[in-house]
Design an enzyme around this catalytic site. Structure first.
Site, short mmCIF file in Angstrom:
data_model
loop_
_atom_site.label_atom_id
_atom_site.label_comp_id
_atom_site.label_asym_id
_atom_site.label_seq_id
_atom_site.Cartn_x
_atom_site.Cartn_y
_atom_site.Cartn_z
N CYS A 47 129.84 37.97 53.48
CA CYS A 47 129.49 37.30 54.74
C CYS A 47 128.26 36.43 54.48
O CYS A 47 127.48 36.69 53.56
CB CYS A 47 129.19 38.37 55.80
N SER A 49 125.56 36.45 55.94
CA SER A 49 124.32 37.23 56.06
C SER A 49 123.90 37.85 54.72
O SER A 49 122.70 37.96 54.44
CB SER A 49 124.46 38.32 57.12
N HIS A 52 122.46 34.93 52.88
CA HIS A 52 121.18 34.61 53.51
C HIS A 52 120.08 35.52 52.97
O HIS A 52 118.99 35.07 52.63
CB HIS A 52 121.35 34.77 55.03
N HIS A 69 128.29 44.33 53.77
CA HIS A 69 128.35 45.13 55.00
C HIS A 69 129.68 44.98 55.71
O HIS A 69 129.94 45.63 56.71
CB HIS A 69 127.20 44.74 55.94
N CYS A 174 132.34 42.85 60.58
CA CYS A 174 131.25 41.93 60.94
C CYS A 174 131.78 40.64 61.55
O CYS A 174 131.93 40.50 62.75
CB CYS A 174 130.34 41.65 59.74
#
Ligand code: NAD
Ligand code: ZN
Length: 376
Positions: A47, A49, A52, A69, A174
């Site tokens: 993902c 994130s 990031h 995650h 997610c």
């Protein structure tokens, strides 16, 4: 199970330092303590994130860490006090927990949970479940799913339909719930309405799907990467805008196209300038703009008159779903063919290829890359 109660040695992708390739290592995963569940991860996706955290959020002290995650797996063993799960259950790990006891869990107004793992992991000694080469290793968002096994508190795990394909439903942990729920639960898109979605990664495409399922008649998909438009069409987008094709602010283009602005806009790019454009693209009187994309580096700005004129600015975490309840419902919606998942997956790889997946995301070449560990 032969492994129950023992440390498991397994493969994981360890991020030793910010901005460096992940390294496939053998790590040790502790047995579950009271109220914990150890899960064999079958599939995990990358993902934005995770990316990031690795490349943009870079304090060195928050490494080494196992990222990941968005995943699905099978319960390997449970710790004392766990009655809700048993070995062999198909489950999805949740970065946002649902303890059912805190004031947020008890309120129908929110999906927050006071007992969720903090976004930046706490490094207190008893919190470590992974070690590698004699060093403690953090679990991103309390999950750390770029590992063959993870250990999580039972409040952050949900049981799903045993018939569900884990290499598809992992996406519900997610991005897809986030975008879909932002449209359906947070914006509460109404039938016949006009919507705009900014940013067409998995989260934005899921928001397009949410608008479509909610009955929006016009869904305007906005991205600076026109390669995303074909996919957006698959999820129900009707109009496509590349801001780079216009020499005026994008909200002006949208206002002209829609005779005054859209009913709902969703920002799924994580850019404060885009957040402002999304708000200003909404019609006065009742327009609702939802922030979904994450950034914590800059302030957002808007002229107060935008809100005084009747627009609403909202944020959405995990699509407003109470996680333990919402994820199995979304799994059912997928099994009943009410929501799509397969169409988000552009790449399938193994964990060893994680750095290739990161490169693809960096260059906007993948929507979701699902990595598998072992046959289901
Ligand atoms: P992604 O990188 O796959 O997609 C982002 C898209 O935005 C890309 O297609 C990119 O081309 C586009 N974009 C970039 N700048 C733009 C601009 N100026 N105008 C229009 N489009 C632009 O990421 P993703 O996995 O889909 O995640 C999207 C965002 O959602 C990220 O910020 C992520 O951190 C966030 N997120 C939020 C939550 C939540 O609970 N709120 C949960 C998960 C992810
Ligand atoms: Zn709670």
């Amino acid at each position: 199970m032969a492994t129950a109660g023992k440390v498991i040695k397994c493969k994981a992708a360890v991020a030793w330092e910010p901005n460096k390739p992940l390294v496939i290592e053998e790590i040790e995963v502790a047995p579950p303590k009271a109220n914990e569940v150890r899960i064999k991860i079958v599939a995990t996706a990358l993902c934005h994130s995770d990316f990031h955290y690795l490349v943009e959020f870079t304090p060195k002290e928050n490494f080494p860490i196992v990222l990941g995650h968005e995943a699905a797996g099978i319960v390997e063993s449970v710790g004392p006090g766990v009655t809700e799960f048993q070995t062999g259950d198909k489950v999805i790990p949740l970065y946002l927990s649902q303890c059912r006891e805190c004031r947020f869990c008890k309120s129908p107004k929110s999906n927050h949970c006071e007992n969720s793992a903090p976004p930046v992991p706490i490094k207190a000694e008893p919190d470590y479940r992974y070690t590698c080469k004699g060093k403690n290793v953090l679990q991103f968002l309390g999950t750390g799913t770029f590992s063959e096994y993870t250990v999580m508190n039972q409040i952050a795990v949900t049981k799903i339909d045993p018939a569900a394909p884990l290499d598809k439903v992992c996406l519900l942990s997610c991005g897809i719930c986030t975008g879909y729920g932002a449209a359906v639960n947070t914006a509460k898109v109404e039938p016949g309405s006009t919507c705009a979605v900014f940013g067409l990664g998995a989260v934005g495409l899921a928001a397009v799907m949410g608008c479509y399922v909610a009955g929006a008649k016009r869904i305007i998909a906005v991205d600076i990467n026109p390669e995303k438009f074909e996919k957006a069409k698959v999820f129900g987008a009707t109009d496509f805008i590349n801001p780079k094709d216009h020499n005026k602010p994008i909200h002006e283009v949208l206002i002209e196209m829609t005779n005054g602005g859209v009913d709902y806009s969703l920002e799924c790019a994580g850019n404060v300038g885009v957040m402002r454009s999304a708000l200003e693209s909404c019609v006065k009187g009742w327009g609702v703009s939802v922030l979904v994309g994450v950034t914590n580096m800059q302030d957002i700005a808007a002229r107060p008159i935008q809100l005084i004129a009747g627009r609403t600015w909202k944020g959405s975490l995990f699509g407003g779903f109470k996680s333990k309840d919402g994820v199995p419902q979304m799994v059912k919606a997928y099994m009943d063919k009410k929501v799509k998942l397969d169409e988000f997956i552009t790449h399938n790889m193994t964990l060893d290829q994680i750095n290739d997946a990161i490169e693809l995301m960096k260059h906007g070449k993948c929507i979701r890359c699902v990595m598998s560990f072992s046959p289901q």
